[in-house]
Design a protein around this motif. Structure first.
Motif, PDB file in Angstrom:
ATOM      1  N   GLN A   9       0.877  -1.173   0.201  1.00  0.00           N
ATOM      2  CA  GLN A   9      -0.183  -0.111   0.197  1.00  0.00           C
ATOM      3  C   GLN A   9       0.763   1.200   0.092  1.00  0.00           C
ATOM      4  O   GLN A   9       0.704   2.246  -0.821  1.00  0.00           O
ATOM      5  CB  GLN A   9      -0.781  -0.044   1.432  1.00  0.00           C
ATOM      6  CG  GLN A   9      -1.798   1.387   1.232  1.00  0.00           C
ATOM      7  CD  GLN A   9      -2.841   1.493   2.376  1.00  0.00           C
ATOM      8  OE1 GLN A   9      -2.264   1.035   3.822  1.00  0.00           O
ATOM      9  NE2 GLN A   9      -3.874   1.400   2.632  1.00  0.00           N
ATOM     10  N   SER A  10       1.951   1.329   0.766  1.00  0.00           N
ATOM     11  CA  SER A  10       2.832   2.466   0.853  1.00  0.00           C
ATOM     12  C   SER A  10       3.629   2.579  -0.281  1.00  0.00           C
ATOM     13  O   SER A  10       3.727   3.661  -0.827  1.00  0.00           O
ATOM     14  CB  SER A  10       3.748   2.422   2.100  1.00  0.00           C
ATOM     15  OG  SER A  10       4.891   1.350   1.808  1.00  0.00           O
ATOM     16  N   LEU A  11       4.013   1.447  -1.120  1.00  0.00           N
ATOM     17  CA  LEU A  11       4.541   1.783  -2.467  1.00  0.00           C
ATOM     18  C   LEU A  11       3.604   2.151  -3.442  1.00  0.00           C
ATOM     19  O   LEU A  11       4.083   2.991  -4.338  1.00  0.00           O
ATOM     20  CB  LEU A  11       5.186   0.371  -2.937  1.00  0.00           C
ATOM     21  CG  LEU A  11       6.357  -0.471  -1.952  1.00  0.00           C
ATOM     22  CD1 LEU A  11       6.571  -1.746  -2.426  1.00  0.00           C
ATOM     23  CD2 LEU A  11       7.504   0.514  -2.288  1.00  0.00           C
ATOM     24  N   GLY A  16       1.936   7.012  -6.746  1.00  0.00           N
ATOM     25  CA  GLY A  16       0.700   7.932  -7.223  1.00  0.00           C
ATOM     26  C   GLY A  16      -0.277   7.146  -8.039  1.00  0.00           C
ATOM     27  O   GLY A  16      -1.006   7.584  -8.580  1.00  0.00           O
ATOM     28  N   LYS A  17      -0.495   5.622  -7.392  1.00  0.00           N
ATOM     29  CA  LYS A  17      -1.715   4.908  -8.155  1.00  0.00           C
ATOM     30  C   LYS A  17      -2.766   4.697  -7.096  1.00  0.00           C
ATOM     31  O   LYS A  17      -2.542   4.789  -6.091  1.00  0.00           O
ATOM     32  CB  LYS A  17      -1.018   3.588  -8.707  1.00  0.00           C
ATOM     33  CG  LYS A  17       0.165   3.765  -9.480  1.00  0.00           C
ATOM     34  CD  LYS A  17      -0.162   3.937 -10.823  1.00  0.00           C
ATOM     35  CE  LYS A  17       1.006   3.940 -11.708  1.00  0.00           C
ATOM     36  NZ  LYS A  17       0.876   4.542 -13.006  1.00  0.00           N
ATOM     37  N   GLU A  37      -4.463  -5.109   1.202  1.00  0.00           N
ATOM     38  CA  GLU A  37      -3.517  -4.098   1.770  1.00  0.00           C
ATOM     39  C   GLU A  37      -3.917  -3.851   3.295  1.00  0.00           C
ATOM     40  O   GLU A  37      -2.875  -3.470   4.261  1.00  0.00           O
ATOM     41  CB  GLU A  37      -3.568  -2.597   1.041  1.00  0.00           C
ATOM     42  CG  GLU A  37      -3.252  -2.660  -0.392  1.00  0.00           C
ATOM     43  CD  GLU A  37      -3.329  -1.348  -0.960  1.00  0.00           C
ATOM     44  OE1 GLU A  37      -2.785  -1.123  -1.947  1.00  0.00           O
ATOM     45  OE2 GLU A  37      -4.248  -0.651  -0.499  1.00  0.00           O
ATOM     46  N   SER A  38      -5.261  -4.154   3.803  1.00  0.00           N
ATOM     47  CA  SER A  38      -5.626  -4.057   5.178  1.00  0.00           C
ATOM     48  C   SER A  38      -5.182  -5.364   5.986  1.00  0.00           C
ATOM     49  O   SER A  38      -5.469  -5.172   7.091  1.00  0.00           O
ATOM     50  CB  SER A  38      -7.092  -3.592   5.363  1.00  0.00           C
ATOM     51  OG  SER A  38      -7.873  -4.784   4.657  1.00  0.00           O
ATOM     52  N   LYS A  55       3.087  -4.168 -12.083  1.00  0.00           N
ATOM     53  CA  LYS A  55       2.588  -2.917 -12.323  1.00  0.00           C
ATOM     54  C   LYS A  55       2.973  -1.638 -11.842  1.00  0.00           C
ATOM     55  O   LYS A  55       3.096  -0.576 -12.454  1.00  0.00           O
ATOM     56  CB  LYS A  55       0.957  -3.032 -11.866  1.00  0.00           C
ATOM     57  CG  LYS A  55       0.186  -1.821 -12.174  1.00  0.00           C
ATOM     58  CD  LYS A  55       0.199  -1.496 -13.621  1.00  0.00           C
ATOM     59  CE  LYS A  55      -0.664  -0.049 -13.985  1.00  0.00           C
ATOM     60  NZ  LYS A  55      -0.636   0.475 -15.012  1.00  0.00           N
ATOM     61  N   LEU A  56       3.652  -1.700 -10.605  1.00  0.00           N
ATOM     62  CA  LEU A  56       4.410  -0.589  -9.861  1.00  0.00           C
ATOM     63  C   LEU A  56       5.671  -0.651 -10.706  1.00  0.00           C
ATOM     64  O   LEU A  56       6.595   0.512  -9.900  1.00  0.00           O
ATOM     65  CB  LEU A  56       4.211  -0.501  -8.510  1.00  0.00           C
ATOM     66  CG  LEU A  56       3.213  -0.573  -7.736  1.00  0.00           C
ATOM     67  CD1 LEU A  56       2.978  -0.552  -6.287  1.00  0.00           C
ATOM     68  CD2 LEU A  56       2.312   0.521  -8.416  1.00  0.00           C
ATOM     69  N   GLY A  57       6.408  -1.470 -11.583  1.00  0.00           N
ATOM     70  CA  GLY A  57       7.749  -1.485 -11.798  1.00  0.00           C
ATOM     71  C   GLY A  57       8.712  -1.891 -10.856  1.00  0.00           C
ATOM     72  O   GLY A  57       9.762  -1.310 -10.734  1.00  0.00           O
TER      73      GLY A  57
END
Length: 89
Positions: A9-11, A16-17, A37-38, A55-57
């Motif tokens: 979640q922090s990543l 910015g997604k 995430e929770s 997806k976040l690279g």
């Protein structure tokens, strides 16, 4: 897995997604990502996690759970005669 979900979640937020954006890009529902995430997801697969990271690279990095000894620990072993011989640290 709760810690992994919170870390993801922090990543995701740092990238910015939104949950919706990331979830739909990897073919899952936003509600499933929210539960992950929770820390409320009991059936989150490694495959899903790898797709989300991609997806976040990002990629998954596996490290040893056994920490390296500190200098003080090695010196204490030498002093106690436990760190000697060819297999010594």
């Amino acid at each position: 897995m709760p810690d992994v979900g919170r870390r993801f979640q922090s990543l995701r937020k740092a990238a910015g997604k939104t949950q919706t954006e990331v979830a739909s890009a990897v073919g899952m529902r936003q509600e499933s990502l929210s539960r992950f995430e929770s820390g409320r997801s009991n059936d989150f697969s490694l495959n899903k996690l790898l797709r989300l990271l991609q997806k976040l690279g990002l990629q998954l990095d596996v490290t040893s759970a056994v920490g390296r000894p500190t200098l003080a620990e090695v010196l204490r072993e030498v002093r106690d005669g436990r760190n000697t011989g060819p297999n010594a640290r």
